[in-house]
Each structure stands twice: as structure tokens, then as C-alpha cells.
Design a protein around this motif. Structure first.
Motif, mmCIF file in Angstrom:
data_model
loop_
_atom_site.group_PDB
_atom_site.id
_atom_site.type_symbol
_atom_site.label_atom_id
_atom_site.label_comp_id
_atom_site.label_asym_id
_atom_site.label_seq_id
_atom_site.Cartn_x
_atom_site.Cartn_y
_atom_site.Cartn_z
ATOM 1 N N LEU A 42 0.826 -1.197 0.000
ATOM 2 C CA LEU A 42 0.000 0.000 0.000
ATOM 3 C C LEU A 42 0.863 1.251 0.000
ATOM 4 O O LEU A 42 0.584 2.221 -0.717
ATOM 5 C CB LEU A 42 -0.934 0.002 1.216
ATOM 6 N N ALA A 43 1.920 1.248 0.796
ATOM 7 C CA ALA A 43 2.833 2.397 0.847
ATOM 8 C C ALA A 43 3.442 2.658 -0.527
ATOM 9 O O ALA A 43 3.544 3.815 -0.970
ATOM 10 C CB ALA A 43 3.928 2.153 1.880
ATOM 11 N N GLU A 44 3.832 1.598 -1.222
ATOM 12 C CA GLU A 44 4.413 1.750 -2.551
ATOM 13 C C GLU A 44 3.366 2.222 -3.559
ATOM 14 O O GLU A 44 3.664 3.041 -4.444
ATOM 15 C CB GLU A 44 5.023 0.426 -3.007
ATOM 16 N N ALA A 45 2.132 1.727 -3.418
ATOM 17 C CA ALA A 45 1.052 2.152 -4.315
ATOM 18 C C ALA A 45 0.752 3.634 -4.140
ATOM 19 O O ALA A 45 0.466 4.343 -5.119
ATOM 20 C CB ALA A 45 -0.203 1.321 -4.045
ATOM 21 N N ILE A 46 0.816 4.109 -2.901
ATOM 22 C CA ILE A 46 0.600 5.534 -2.639
ATOM 23 C C ILE A 46 1.701 6.364 -3.275
ATOM 24 O O ILE A 46 1.440 7.389 -3.923
ATOM 25 C CB ILE A 46 0.532 5.796 -1.117
#
Length: 392
Positions: A42-46
Motif C-alpha cells: 500500500l505504501a508503494e502504491a501511494i
């Protein structure tokens, strides 16, 4: 009897709508070959989403952020400006809560006027000092996608909270949207209090995170006052609530109720918090809309323990994600189970006190708005782990 039948019918249709909606999004999710991200994913997607929008966050010290919050400040939202002030300058755009209009034309004019005012307020603030993040409690009913696109186009990170998406993710009433589905792709991250709802956001091409409500220890705190009520409930009188309360009363349980529709009427925030401390047991309901089967986390799940109240609420499985049920709070499955637990708690005051203290400690440690926003700001890359700003 007639009113009870109406409630059961409304409950049935709401439960059917929620089940069909979730099933629809699950199928779309699977057909699209999507998967639920873990924390790192999720952090990378953000980061990827922000880069695509040409936003490269710079982590700031706590106290240095410039925040624009937009929502209707008439209920739990009143604590947000104070809680967010720990992170920097807070600019508020608020309006009074508005029910559905009698005709679509009146709603459309209201929405247009509201969005014009929102953009005007944002432009003034952003000109004086660039806004780092917009935090909203917005829906398709009150917010136009063009407004979000305009604000987001200024390089502002967009964040939205949604607490009603089990029942009101999509759909309309009298031609007016009763949903959030249309606006969620315009936010860099959507926050939901329902884990199962995350799938709906990803299917819509948006990012989402399970993020339950919280409380503010400076606002929700214990009062050292003697008990005045055996059982209290604070909240609106609707659905099955009055029938449940009357069932307890028929067995000799003294239940004092406060809020819209109850004989005791509404309370100020200070009065409400004091009653949490003055009550041996604080009663809760987890139902969504008119349903007792469709449940979600509630603000009072965190406000009552934070205020030092002993909490007995409906057996919502999601409570196990935020508390150790049975040791920090108690739950009931039905009227009979609730009655039995009330009698046990009153007969065992020392055990009741241990549960009360454990719930307070858990809420104070893990369920503050400061911790909630700190975690999210770090996930978004706009807050570092260093000390507070010298200017805070």
C-alpha cells in the motif's frame, strides 16, 4: 406493532442492499485480477500514485504541516481541528449537516453553492501558504468531482474518511447520490472503518485502508464523580433501540437514555462525557441504519473507554480488531445475553472496575486521533519521526 414491522422491513432491504453491493464488488475485484495489498504494498502504491500526479512529498516535523479540513462540524467531527493542531496549522471549511432535499434541483443548487465556497476558501488559504494535505469527510452528495480535481491539481495530497460505506458506498435516493463511489478515485487514500469495504475502493480504481474512529484524551477524559446511573445510553432513538431498551426495563434494569428522540433529550459534549463516568455501565449498539445484523465500528467504541466508561455493546466481530473483548470491553449477542452481563457486572463491581481500567488504558495507548493521524501522515510521506518543530 406497525412501527416494529416497518423497522423490520427497512432492516431487510438495507441488509439485502449491502449484501448485493458487496457481492457485486467482490466479483468485479476477482474478475479484474486484483489483490489486497499489505502495508508495504500500500505504501508503494501511494508513492506511485503521487508520482503520477507529480507530487513528491517532503516529510516535515510535527507542527509544520498546513492542513485543510473540510466536513460538516456538528457531531464527532468537532474534535478534529484540535487533534490535528498537533501537526501544524489547521484550516477548516465547515457547513451544517443537510438532509436530502425534496427535489433534485434544490440539492443541485445547494451543492454548487457549497463547492464554490469550498474552492474560494481553499484558494485563499493555499495562496497564503501552500496546503500540504486536504482531509475530508465528503460524499457524492456534498462534493463535486470537479472540486476535488481542482484542489488536487494544486499539488495537494487528498485524504478522505468514510464511515458509512457498508450501506452507502453506492446508490441514490430521490435522484440524489447517497454514496461515495463517484469521488473515491480523486483521493490519494480513502480511510474506512469497515475492513470488508476496502475491496470496493480498489475495484473503483482507488486506494483504501482500514482506519477506525478514535478519541481525543483532552476532550474525552474521565471525571472523578460518583455513579448516578446504573445503565446509560447516549445516541438517537430509532430502529430497534427503543424496543431493546424497553426489554431491559421490563426485567427491572434501570436504563437512562439521552439523545434525539429520548425523553431526556440531547446533551452538550461535556454533559455526555460526564455521564460516561457517572454510569456503572455504558450501553452501545453496533447496527448500521435500521439493521441489527449489519454492524460497523462506532465513534463511541473509542470515546466511552477513553472517557473512563465501562462499555457493553453489541457483539460486532470487528471489535476484536481493536480491543481484547471480555477483558477491555464487553459485548452481548442479544437482549438475554445483555441482561445477564448487566446483572453480572452489577454483582461484581471489582471485576467491572478491572475491565473499565483495561479499556481506558487500551484506548489511551492505541486509539487516539493523534496516533491515527500520525500513522497516516507517515504512510503518506509528509511526517517524519523526528522531534516536534521548534515553532509548534
Amino acid at each position: 406493532m406497525v412501527n416494529r414491522l416497518k423497522i423490520l422491513v427497512r432492516s431487510y432491504y438495507q441488509e439485502r442492499h449491502a449484501a448485493r453491493e458487496l457481492s457485486y464488488y467482490k466479483k468485479r475485484f476477482v474478475d479484474a485480477g486484483l489483490s489486497m495489498p499489505n502495508k508495504d504494498n500500500l505504501a508503494e502504491a501511494i508513492k506511485t500514485r503521487l508520482r503520477q500526479r507529480k507530487i513528491y512529498p517532503r516529510a516535515k516535523k510535527q507542527g509544520d504541516l498546513n492542513i485543510f479540513i473540510t466536513c460538516s462540524m456538528n457531531n464527532w467531527e468537532v474534535v478534529l481541528p484540535k487533534a490535528l493542531s498537533l501537526f501544524g496549522n489547521v484550516n477548516v471549511f465547515s457547513w451544517q449537516s443537510t438532509e436530502f432535499f425534496k427535489c433534485r434541483q434544490h440539492w443541485a443548487k445547494w451543492q454548487n453553492d457549497l463547492n464554490e465556497q469550498m474552492l474560494k476558501k481553499f484558494a485563499k488559504i493555499h495562496t497564503e501558504a501552500p496546503v500540504d494535505i486536504l482531509i475530508g469527510y465528503l460524499s457524492d452528495f456534498n462534493t463535486k468531482v470537479e472540486t476535488l480535481a481542482t484542489i488536487g491539481g494544486k499539488g495537494v495530497i487528498m485524504l478522505n474518511m468514510n464511515w458509512d460505506d457498508k450501506l452507502y458506498f453506492s446508490g441514490s435516493l430521490r435522484g440524489q447520490p447517497r454514496s461515495v463511489a463517484g469521488i473515491v478515485p480523486f483521493f490519494d487514500l480513502n480511510l474506512t472503518n469497515a475492513p470488508e469495504s476496502c475491496i470496493k475502493y480498489f475495484t473503483q480504481g482507488a486506494l483504501a485502508k482500514f482506519w477506525p474512529e478514535a478519541a481525543d484524551p483532552e476532550f474525552h477524559h474521565p471525571y472523578n464523580e460518583p455513579y448516578e446511573y446504573d445503565i446509560s445510553f447516549i445516541g438517537q432513538c430509532y430502529g430497534s433501540r427503543p424496543y431493546f431498551v424497553n426489554k431491559l426495563r421490563s426485567h427491572g434494569i434501570k436504563v437512562s437514555c439521552f439523545g434525539k428522540g429520548w425523553r431526556n433529550g440531547t446533551l452538550t459534549n461535556e454533559e455526555m462525557i460526564k455521564i460516561y463516568s457517572r454510569s456503572r455501565i455504558n450501553l452501545g449498539f453496533a447496527g448500521v441504519g435500521y439493521s441489527d445484523k449489519l454492524m460497523c465500528l462506532k465513534g463511541r467504541d473509542f470515546e466511552i473507554p477513553m472517557s473512563g466508561g465501562l462499555y457493553l455493546t453489541q457483539d460486532n466481530p470487528e471489535l476484536a480488531l481493536v480491543y481484547e473483548v471480555g477483558k477491555e470491553i464487553l459485548t452481548y449477542k442479544n437482549e438475554q445475553d445483555c441482561l445477564a452481563k448487566i446483572k453480572w457486572l452489577i454483582a461484581h463491581p471489582e471485576d467491572a472496575e478491572k475491565i473499565r481500567q483495561a479499556g481506558y488504558k487500551r484506548a489511551l495507548t492505541e486509539h487516539t486521533w493523534e496516533k491515527r493521524f500520525s500513522d497516516i501522515f507517515k504512510l503518506l510521506g509528509i511526517l517524519n519521526d523526528f522531534a516536534e518543530s521548534d515553532n509548534a
